[in-house]
Design a protein around this motif. Structure first.
Motif, PDB file in Angstrom:
ATOM      1  N   ASP A 366     101.981 -18.233 -38.310  1.00 31.98           N
ATOM      2  CA  ASP A 366     101.806 -17.103 -37.385  1.00 31.98           C
ATOM      3  C   ASP A 366     101.022 -17.462 -36.135  1.00 31.98           C
ATOM      4  N   ALA A 368      98.011 -18.046 -35.825  1.00 34.30           N
ATOM      5  CA  ALA A 368      96.659 -17.494 -35.828  1.00 34.30           C
ATOM      6  C   ALA A 368      95.741 -18.425 -36.625  1.00 34.30           C
ATOM      7  N   HIS A 371      88.942 -19.229 -36.169  1.00 37.49           N
ATOM      8  CA  HIS A 371      87.801 -18.808 -36.973  1.00 37.49           C
ATOM      9  C   HIS A 371      86.510 -19.228 -36.285  1.00 37.49           C
ATOM     10  N   GLY A 408      87.717 -11.233 -30.629  1.00 36.51           N
ATOM     11  CA  GLY A 408      88.717 -10.277 -31.101  1.00 36.51           C
ATOM     12  C   GLY A 408      89.800 -10.953 -31.907  1.00 36.51           C
ATOM     13  N   GLY A 409      89.882 -10.611 -33.186  1.00 34.19           N
ATOM     14  CA  GLY A 409      90.943 -11.161 -34.030  1.00 34.19           C
ATOM     15  C   GLY A 409      90.535 -12.354 -34.866  1.00 34.19           C
ATOM     16  N   GLU A 410      89.404 -13.003 -34.521  1.00 35.44           N
ATOM     17  CA  GLU A 410      89.006 -14.169 -35.296  1.00 35.44           C
ATOM     18  C   GLU A 410      88.277 -13.756 -36.573  1.00 35.44           C
TER      19      GLU A 410
END
Length: 468
Positions: A366, A368, A371, A408-410
């Motif tokens: 994905d 993504a 981290h 944002g999102g990590e």
């Protein structure tokens, strides 16, 4: 049939001709975090196992059931006499679940693939893997296995002899195949069933240090899990089981708060629930003996007397208390070892070990998986870094905890550099690391649950055992 508790889920079952040992965890401490509760009486293991065992049955691969230091004791006779023989493992048959579940290297408990490797490495020569659902014969006993509703091989075991039938469910989550089997007209009649009362710990308490959000809902879910088991598997006597431990830490840090925030359903509460449901039940502890025959099951004289334990008092200290404070994670105190390498070198090695884990594959799929991780160093500084497993990149973000640098999102993780170094160097087993980091993700779990780290610990233990 005679069953002797060795604490938690460990049970010696004697049929009169066979001695079958289930899920051996035979040391007082599991690791730096967990210990037996009630404690194992000092000479209990030697006293109960002095005549050896014929079979070892492992319900699954988690460390409190597949405990390699205990298996090494059985193999080498390190702390068990076994009739003065220095090595009995060649005569013991090990039964354990395998397939058809595909490999999951990051499954909790260091990877189920390591069971066969561990047993052979420890010197066990007779291995009998089974697919949960199989039936096998061990001398005069028939073992019928049932699957667990989990994404890795795990099984409950029904042991039947001419005079008794007992089911040991370990940690298994109730599976529909088990429910269906006991709804059949020819379902086996059970004299006793050992049902897990450990339930499921509230989310986020340990991993993210979050206070309990809805304790009533947590309790209700735990009780419902137990109720489903009791309804599905009728027996003359039900024994709430697989709840024989507590958090104690290693003296360096007080983790007693965990015992008031992690256990929503104790065996004492389970016994009361059995009474409400009109079912006969009993509690037992290490060294107590359950005699089962002719449709009856009762505690009898053994190494520990039937009335020796005050379970109300014992389990009061591990009962959920919504008012118990959850202290914030503090990498300056919640740490292990000493730092000798730079943060960048530690994180580079961490990324290298992340390759080929489930986490890594999902990140590739994905795009993504980014981290933010912060490392607290021995000099008192804390620095945050962005890890990108897709780009294979470590980027320094600046000073402060990880949560202060989220864009944002990590996902985020906070730990001490010394702890990470100890994990990478195999100085600290993953199971011992509870409480040594806080995170909302599984990046560290993906790496340190990998069997390659587990096998290093087994090899290290064997080297240390063979060093004069």
């Amino acid at each position: 049939m005679r069953l002797t508790s060795l604490g938690h889920a460990a049970v010696l079952l004697e049929t009169g001709s066979e001695r079958i040992l289930f899920d051996p965890w035979l040391t007082q401490r599991l690791d730096r975090f967990w210990e037996h509760h009630p404690p194992l009486p000092g000479d209990l293991v030697r006293q109960v196992l002095d005549d050896g065992v014929d079979y070892v049955v492992l319900s699954h691969h988690h460390f409190d059931h597949h405990h390699f230091p205990s298996l090494r004791q059985l193999a080498d006779g390190a702390d068990v006499d076994f009739d003065d023989s220095p090595r009995q493992s060649s005569a013991v048959t090990c039964v354990y679940p395998a397939g058809p579940v595909p490999p999951r290297l990051t499954a909790s408990g260091l990877g189920h693939q390591a069971i066969a490797w561990t047993l052979r490495r420890l010197g066990f020569e007779h291995l009998h893997p089974v697919t949960p659902g199989d039936t096998l014969t061990l001398g005069a006993a028939t073992l019928r296995t049932f699957p667990s509703a989990v994404p890795f091989p795990e099984m409950s075991v029904l042991v039947q002899t001419d005079d008794a039938a007992v089911m040991l469910c370990g940690d298994a989550l109730l599976h529909e195949q088990t429910v269906a089997a006991f709804r059949r007209d020819d379902a086996p009649r059970l004299d006793a069933v050992l049902v897990p009362a450990h339930s499921v710990s509230p989310p986020g308490v340990l991993t993210e240090r979050r206070p309990l959000a809805d304790p009533d809902a947590v309790r209700a879910r735990a009780r419902a899990n137990f109720d489903r088991y009791v309804e599905a598997i009728p027996a003359a006597v039900t024994v709430p089981s697989s709840f024989g431990w507590r958090v104690s830490g290693d003296g360096a840090r007080d983790y007693s708060w965990c015992n008031r925030t992690m256990f929503p359903f104790t065996p004492v509460q389970a016994l009361r629930r059995l009474d409400e449901l009109g079912r006969d039940g009993l509690l037992w502890g290490p060294g107590q003996v359950l005699e089962v025959a002719d449709g009856k099951a009762a505690l009898t004289d053994g190494p520990v007397a039937p009335a020796a334990y005050d379970f109300d008092q014992l389990y009061a200290g591990v009962t959920l208390d919504p008012a118990a404070p959850v202290p914030p994670f503090d990498a300056a105190a919640d740490r292990h070892g000493r730092q000798s390498r730079t943060c960048e070198s530690l994180l580079r090695e961490l990324l290298d070990h992340l390759v080929a884990t489930d986490y890594w594959y999902r990140a590739l799929d994905d795009g993504a998986g980014r981290h933010v991780i912060s490392l607290y160093e021995d000099d008192g500084t804390e620095t945050a870094f962005l890890l990108d497993p897709v780009a294979d990149r470590v980027t320094r973000l600046g000073e402060g905890p990880a949560r202060a640098h989220l864009a944002g999102g990590e996902g985020w993780t906070e730990t001490a550099a010394s702890t990470l170094e100890a994990l990478l160097d195999a100085d600290l087993l993953f199971g011992s690391s509870f409480g040594l980091w806080a995170s909302d993700g599984v990046l560290l779990s993906a790496v340190f649950h990998h069997p390659s780290f587990y096998t290093r610990h087994v090899d290290r233990a064997l080297r240390e055992a063979n060093t004069p």
